[in-house]
Write an enzyme that holds these catalytic residues in place. Structure first.
Site, PDB file in Angstrom:
ATOM      1  CB  CYS A  52      -1.199  -0.028   1.291  1.00 51.68           C
ATOM      2  SG  CYS A  52      -1.673   1.363   1.482  1.00 51.68           S
ATOM      3  CB  CYS A  55       0.934   1.500   4.554  1.00 51.07           C
ATOM      4  SG  CYS A  55      -0.765   0.308   5.087  1.00 51.07           S
ATOM      5  CG  HIS A 115      -4.655  -0.978   4.543  1.00 43.56           C
ATOM      6  ND1 HIS A 115      -3.671  -0.533   3.279  1.00 43.56           N
ATOM      7  CD2 HIS A 115      -4.755  -3.034   3.776  1.00 43.56           C
ATOM      8  CE1 HIS A 115      -4.505  -1.227   1.777  1.00 43.56           C
ATOM      9  NE2 HIS A 115      -5.089  -1.916   2.697  1.00 43.56           N
ATOM     10  CG  ASN A 155     -13.391  10.642  -4.045  1.00 41.38           C
ATOM     11  OD1 ASN A 155     -14.423  11.088  -4.161  1.00 41.38           O
ATOM     12  ND2 ASN A 155     -12.443  10.980  -5.630  1.00 41.38           N
ATOM     13  CB  SER A 163      -6.447   5.589  -5.895  1.00 43.35           C
ATOM     14  OG  SER A 163      -5.732   5.781  -5.329  1.00 43.35           O
ATOM     15  CG  HIS A 166      -4.242   3.613   3.958  1.00 47.76           C
ATOM     16  ND1 HIS A 166      -3.283   2.750   4.713  1.00 47.76           N
ATOM     17  CD2 HIS A 166      -4.811   4.125   5.198  1.00 47.76           C
ATOM     18  CE1 HIS A 166      -3.336   3.383   5.681  1.00 47.76           C
ATOM     19  NE2 HIS A 166      -3.513   4.209   5.478  1.00 47.76           N
ATOM     20  CG  HIS A 168      -6.771   7.986   0.969  1.00 49.00           C
ATOM     21  ND1 HIS A 168      -7.387   6.699   0.580  1.00 49.00           N
ATOM     22  CD2 HIS A 168      -6.706   8.647   0.076  1.00 49.00           C
ATOM     23  CE1 HIS A 168      -7.601   7.006  -0.847  1.00 49.00           C
ATOM     24  NE2 HIS A 168      -7.386   7.771  -0.935  1.00 49.00           N
ATOM     25  CD  GLN A 170      -6.997  13.205  -4.138  1.00 48.82           C
ATOM     26  OE1 GLN A 170      -6.777  13.864  -4.171  1.00 48.82           O
ATOM     27  NE2 GLN A 170      -7.701  12.185  -4.262  1.00 48.82           N
TER      28      GLN A 170
HETATM   29  P1  H2U Z   1      -7.734   8.129  -4.756  1.00 48.62           P
HETATM   30  O1  H2U Z   1      -8.006   7.114  -3.964  1.00 48.62           O
HETATM   31  O2  H2U Z   1      -9.404   9.649  -4.327  1.00 48.62           O
HETATM   32  O3  H2U Z   1      -7.965   8.544  -5.591  1.00 48.62           O
HETATM   33  O4  H2U Z   1      -7.017   9.669  -3.886  1.00 48.62           O
HETATM   34  C1  H2U Z   1      -5.440   8.940  -3.660  1.00 48.62           C
HETATM   35  C2  H2U Z   1      -5.100   9.620  -4.152  1.00 48.62           C
HETATM   36  O5  H2U Z   1      -3.333   9.567  -3.473  1.00 48.62           O
HETATM   37  C3  H2U Z   1      -3.960  10.651  -5.839  1.00 48.62           C
HETATM   38  O6  H2U Z   1      -5.017  11.188  -6.369  1.00 48.62           O
HETATM   39  C4  H2U Z   1      -2.431  10.328  -4.741  1.00 48.62           C
HETATM   40  C5  H2U Z   1      -2.845  10.649  -6.126  1.00 48.62           C
HETATM   41  O7  H2U Z   1      -2.482  10.979  -7.057  1.00 48.62           O
HETATM   42  N1  H2U Z   1      -1.538   9.377  -4.901  1.00 48.62           N
HETATM   43  C6  H2U Z   1      -0.131  10.332  -4.328  1.00 48.62           C
HETATM   44  O8  H2U Z   1       0.533  10.888  -4.527  1.00 48.62           O
HETATM   45  N2  H2U Z   1       1.357   9.380  -4.224  1.00 48.62           N
HETATM   46  C7  H2U Z   1       1.269   7.945  -5.095  1.00 48.62           C
HETATM   47  O9  H2U Z   1       2.242   7.165  -4.639  1.00 48.62           O
HETATM   48  C8  H2U Z   1      -0.109   7.166  -5.102  1.00 48.62           C
HETATM   49  C9  H2U Z   1      -0.736   7.961  -5.397  1.00 48.62           C
HETATM   50 ZN    ZN Z   2      -2.696   1.092   3.481  1.00 47.06          ZN
END
Ligand code: H2U
Ligand code: ZN
Length: 352
Positions: A52, A55, A115, A155, A163, A166, A168, A170
């Site tokens: 992940c 994490c 996580h 989201n 994505s 975990h 999180h 934004q």
């Molecule tokens: P989402 O799960 O809503 O996509 O948010 C995850 C965000 O994490 C996404 O905007 C960022 C992606 O650009 N990200 C990073 O900044 N670094 C990473 O190593 C992977 C994902």
């Molecule tokens: Zn994680």
């Protein structure tokens, strides 16, 4: 027409925040609730996932390594949609081909080092830490003189395009006011000058009087399925006190905010006994240094699920071409949510 007559008649409802209409077709659902529960969507079951990118201690896709954080962790998005340093470029061809370059700062906020935890499963004290981080981030980002809006959002779930499971969220902060907050600002301003009071203070008073759409509440906050909800189980979270931004909340109110965030999301998870997907975010006053006395802090939850863990609502057809439409009324959706247990289904027999 009385409120009860509307329950069986197709009608439009007005959203005073966006000043748009939603079509309500209650006759299409003879029964308000089918109570169908299908499939249990997986909730992550490992506390630490070596693969992940959120994490603690792990390497991110962008190459940086996360610290071994123990509560929350904020970093600049490695794939930011907006960048702080962009050349000023604009185009205008006959007022038809119009564009402007825009600057911004995008961050990712990890809610927990675990996580497998989500807000409904996190201890209230840990959610309170997330509230503090959101408040600090707003103040820190607002100190950039060119930032005008700070959008804090989450989201959750693959269905919403998240994505990673975990926990999180934004933060996208921009040098312009995005479409929806901009519409809300005009609505707040116009209402305040016409009625000499606050749109959402007045709306909250009505919702408490009628008590038909309240999902849950505490001494600081009330969650309702708004009268004009577009999504089946949409929720509008309102602070009881008229404040314009989260950092204006007193310490006890921040605890109450953490509590209501859990109350809402526990009910969501309990609805279909699943990790309920949604997009949620706070609408705070523009971050332009002005007091914005007309603005009232609130959050929107937009979940896509309709009747079960696998049946979702699509905004298609008439909704893409005409206007949003719903079958189940906001009143029956609110009752479904309000009647659910306040304890998460995974915690009823002990800790997960
Ligand atoms: P989402 O799960 O809503 O996509 O948010 C995850 C965000 O994490 C996404 O905007 C960022 C992606 O650009 N990200 C990073 O900044 N670094 C990473 O190593 C992977 C994902
Ligand atoms: Zn994680």
């Amino acid at each position: 027409m009385s409120d009860s007559a509307l329950q069986n008649t197709p009608h439009r409802r007005f959203n005073p925040l966006t000043r748009e209409w939603v079509l309500v077709s209650p006759h299409r659902t003879q029964r308000p609730w089918q109570g169908k529960v299908e499939g249990i969507a997986a909730i992550a079951n490992m506390q630490f996932d070596p693969g992940c990118y959120l994490c603690p201690g792990n390497q991110r896709a962008g190459g940086a390594r996360n610290p071994k954080y123990t509560n929350t962790f904020v970093f600049d998005n490695d794939y930011a949609a907006l960048l702080p340093d962009v050349p000023q470029v604009s185009a205008n061809d006959a007022d038809l081909l119009v564009a402007n370059s825009e600057a911004g700062i995008c961050r990712v906020v990890c809610f927990s080092p675990r996580h497998d935890l989500t807000i409904p499963l996190m201890p209230s004290a840990d959610v309170r830490q997330v509230v503090d981080v959101w408040s600090q981030q707003f103040q820190e980002l607002e100190s950039h003189p060119w930032i005008r809006h700070i959008q804090i959002f989450e989201n959750r779930g693959a269905l919403m395009g998240a994505s990673n499971p975990h926990p999180h969220g934004q933060i996208w902060s921009t040098d312009f006011l995005p479409n929806l907050p901009s519409r809300e600002l005009s609505a707040f301003e116009d209402y305040a000058s016409a009625k000499r009071s606050c749109l959402l203070c007045d709306y909250l008073r009505l919702e408490l009087e009628k008590n038909e759409r309240v999902v849950c509440r505490n001494d600081g906050f009330v969650a309702v399925v708004p009268y004009w909800a577009e999504w089946p189980f949409e929720v509008l979270l309102l602070s009881k006190r008229h404040v314009a931004a989260m950092h204006e909340l007193a310490s006890d109110e921040r605890d109450l905010l953490a509590d209501i965030l859990k109350q809402i999301t526990v009910r969501y998870d309990n609805l279909f006994q699943t990790s309920f997907p949604y997009s949620m975010g706070f609408h705070q006053r523009p971050a332009d240094g002005a007091a914005h006395a007309e603005w009232h802090l609130h959050a929107h939850y937009y979940p896509p699920l309709l009747r079960s863990a696998t049946v979702r609502k699509f905004m298609v057809g008439y909704e893409m071409l005409g206007m949003p439409q719903r079958d189940i009324t906001p009143e029956s959706a609110a009752k479904c949510l309000a009647d659910l247990p306040a304890i998460h289904y995974q915690l009823r027999d002990g800790t997960p």
